[in-house]
Design a protein around this motif. Structure first.
Motif, PDB file in Angstrom:
ATOM      1  N   GLN A  39       0.819  -1.214   0.000  1.00 44.91           N
ATOM      2  CA  GLN A  39       0.000   0.000   0.000  1.00 44.91           C
ATOM      3  C   GLN A  39       0.856   1.268   0.000  1.00 44.91           C
ATOM      4  O   GLN A  39       0.349   2.364  -0.279  1.00 44.91           O
ATOM      5  N   ASN A  40       2.122   1.134   0.347  1.00 48.12           N
ATOM      6  CA  ASN A  40       2.992   2.305   0.441  1.00 48.12           C
ATOM      7  C   ASN A  40       3.608   2.634  -0.914  1.00 48.12           C
ATOM      8  O   ASN A  40       4.043   1.751  -1.642  1.00 48.12           O
ATOM      9  N   ALA A  41       3.635   3.907  -1.241  1.00 49.61           N
ATOM     10  CA  ALA A  41       4.245   4.384  -2.477  1.00 49.61           C
ATOM     11  C   ALA A  41       5.240   5.485  -2.135  1.00 49.61           C
ATOM     12  O   ALA A  41       5.074   6.197  -1.143  1.00 49.61           O
ATOM     13  N   ILE A  42       6.256   5.610  -2.952  1.00 51.23           N
ATOM     14  CA  ILE A  42       7.296   6.614  -2.720  1.00 51.23           C
ATOM     15  C   ILE A  42       7.373   7.522  -3.941  1.00 51.23           C
ATOM     16  O   ILE A  42       7.552   7.038  -5.061  1.00 51.23           O
ATOM     17  N   SER A  43       7.258   8.810  -3.719  1.00 47.83           N
ATOM     18  CA  SER A  43       7.368   9.764  -4.823  1.00 47.83           C
ATOM     19  C   SER A  43       8.820   9.867  -5.263  1.00 47.83           C
ATOM     20  O   SER A  43       9.738   9.463  -4.538  1.00 47.83           O
ATOM     21  N   LYS A  44       9.041  10.423  -6.449  1.00 49.61           N
ATOM     22  CA  LYS A  44      10.411  10.572  -6.960  1.00 49.61           C
ATOM     23  C   LYS A  44      11.260  11.441  -6.027  1.00 49.61           C
ATOM     24  O   LYS A  44      12.410  11.055  -5.717  1.00 49.61           O
ATOM     25  N   PRO A  45      10.773  12.598  -5.551  1.00 52.25           N
ATOM     26  CA  PRO A  45      11.603  13.392  -4.622  1.00 52.25           C
ATOM     27  C   PRO A  45      11.952  12.632  -3.348  1.00 52.25           C
ATOM     28  O   PRO A  45      13.082  12.703  -2.863  1.00 52.25           O
ATOM     29  N   ASP A  46      10.968  11.879  -2.802  1.00 48.81           N
ATOM     30  CA  ASP A  46      11.243  11.112  -1.594  1.00 48.81           C
ATOM     31  C   ASP A  46      12.202   9.958  -1.869  1.00 48.81           C
ATOM     32  O   ASP A  46      13.024   9.600  -1.017  1.00 48.81           O
ATOM     33  N   MET A  47      12.093   9.371  -3.066  1.00 46.54           N
ATOM     34  CA  MET A  47      13.010   8.290  -3.432  1.00 46.54           C
ATOM     35  C   MET A  47      14.445   8.822  -3.510  1.00 46.54           C
ATOM     36  O   MET A  47      15.391   8.163  -3.059  1.00 46.54           O
ATOM     37  N   ASP A  48      14.617  10.000  -4.068  1.00 44.60           N
ATOM     38  CA  ASP A  48      15.954  10.605  -4.143  1.00 44.60           C
ATOM     39  C   ASP A  48      16.535  10.836  -2.746  1.00 44.60           C
ATOM     40  O   ASP A  48      17.713  10.543  -2.494  1.00 44.60           O
ATOM     41  N   LYS A  49      15.694  11.356  -1.830  1.00 40.43           N
ATOM     42  CA  LYS A  49      16.153  11.592  -0.454  1.00 40.43           C
ATOM     43  C   LYS A  49      16.453  10.271   0.246  1.00 40.43           C
ATOM     44  O   LYS A  49      17.437  10.152   0.985  1.00 40.43           O
ATOM     45  N   LEU A  50      15.591   9.295   0.008  1.00 35.69           N
ATOM     46  CA  LEU A  50      15.785   7.985   0.620  1.00 35.69           C
ATOM     47  C   LEU A  50      17.111   7.372   0.198  1.00 35.69           C
ATOM     48  O   LEU A  50      17.876   6.878   1.026  1.00 35.69           O
ATOM     49  N   TRP A  51      17.409   7.420  -1.112  1.00 37.10           N
ATOM     50  CA  TRP A  51      18.630   6.808  -1.590  1.00 37.10           C
ATOM     51  C   TRP A  51      19.885   7.577  -1.172  1.00 37.10           C
ATOM     52  O   TRP A  51      20.953   6.983  -1.004  1.00 37.10           O
ATOM     53  N   LYS A  52      19.747   8.868  -0.988  1.00 35.54           N
ATOM     54  CA  LYS A  52      20.879   9.635  -0.444  1.00 35.54           C
ATOM     55  C   LYS A  52      21.231   9.094   0.936  1.00 35.54           C
ATOM     56  O   LYS A  52      22.400   8.885   1.274  1.00 35.54           O
TER      57      LYS A  52
END
Length: 312
Positions: A39-52
């Protein structure tokens, strides 16, 4: 602890990049739980922060066993995600971050990031194998590798050449491991999986990159495909003998590979080699192929194709 940035708490990246190992470990476990929830989705900006944050979480790991364990744990996150599309989105974040941060890695840390890449390449093959080599998923993976900011993008000067070298070095080995890890695997569609390297070989502006692709990937693969086709009293030509002595057998790949359609089942290695060489010839003929690379690809096709018997 919040997994992604929220109005009431700090971003996960702060925990992932913490100097405290226990805090980093808790952040990884929290991330794994989050990703496993469809059910969880990650936006592109959040994905960038997550991978940092993930990138520097790995940066902070400083003992060999800890590094190996964390590299495996991070790569397995790809398989934790419940959808292939979600896994590939996560994988895109990995490669974009790796390319962007690569030149900042010091020589004392570079080997552990090479190890991390190896783990991710292997996990990606297992993901695609789980999807029975779904063509759309394989094409998406190829786009991740060759698109702008991807590690095999020939037209982006920001991409370090050493990334392409390392992927070429480990690609066949990790594919063989992935196929050997399951019983009765769907045959790997080599024409699709090798397309990024065919494209890079055709378009790279550097002779060193072309040479690495041929020497580290294509020559050993072709040798493995035909090596077991010859009985002991009919040895292959001298060049093939030399390469065979230097090349792992890739036995799982040899017995579980096809050209482009897994549903057709595995095919004879010598026939598969000739089909792949024909594809190299087609790519070499494309108008976007550099003239110097075209000549080398034609030479590879001519030399390798003509030394094979006509099994078809």
């Amino acid at each position: 602890m919040s997994v992604l940035p929220s109005a009431g708490g700090p971003p996960l990246g702060k925990y992932l990049a913490s100097t405290d190992k226990k805090t980093r470990d808790k952040a990884i476990k929290s991330l794994s739980l989050f990703l496993s929830d469809g059910q969880n989705a990650i936006s592109k900006p959040d994905m960038d922060k997550l991978w940092k944050g993930i990138f520097y979480c790995f940066w902070m790991s400083d003992k060999p066993l800890v590094q190996q364990g964390l590299a495996t744990e991070l790569a397995e996150l790809i398989l934790t995600i419940t959808t292939t599309s979600g896994s590939l989105l996560f994988l895109r974040g990995f490669w974009e971050t790796t390319v962007r941060e690569w030149n900042g890695i010091d020589r004392l840390r570079i080997d552990k990031y090479y190890m991390l890449i190896r783990r991710f390449v292997n996990a990606t093959f297992r993901l695609l194998l789980r999807s029975r080599w779904d063509k759309a998923s394989c094409q998406e993976y190829n786009d991740i590798l060759t698109g702008e900011g991807g590690p095999l993008c020939s037209g982006d000067i920001r991409v370090p050449a050493s990334l392409a070298y390392h992927i070429a070095d480990i690609y066949v080995e990790e594919l063989d491991k992935a196929l050997g890890g399951v019983s009765l695997p769907s045959p790997a569609p080599l024409a699709i999986l090798l397309e990024p390297f065919f494209t890079l070989a055709a378009r790279t502006p550097t002779a060193v990159t072309y040479k690495r692709i041929q020497n580290a990937l294509l020559d050993p693969l072709f040798t493995a495909l035909v090596h077991e086709q010859f009985p002991e009293d009919e040895p292959p030509k001298s060049k093939r003998i030399r390469l065979a002595a230097e090349t792992p057998s890739s036995s799982h790949l040899v017995s579980n590979a096809c050209y482009s359609d897994s549903e057709e089942g595995p095919i004879n290695g010598s026939i598969l080699k000739k089909k792949l060489l024909r594809r190299i010839f087609e790519v070499a003929s494309h108008p976007d192929t550099r003239d110097s690379n075209r000549r080398k690809m034609y030479a590879l096709w001519k030399e390798s194709y003509e030394e094979e018997p006509d099994d078809e």
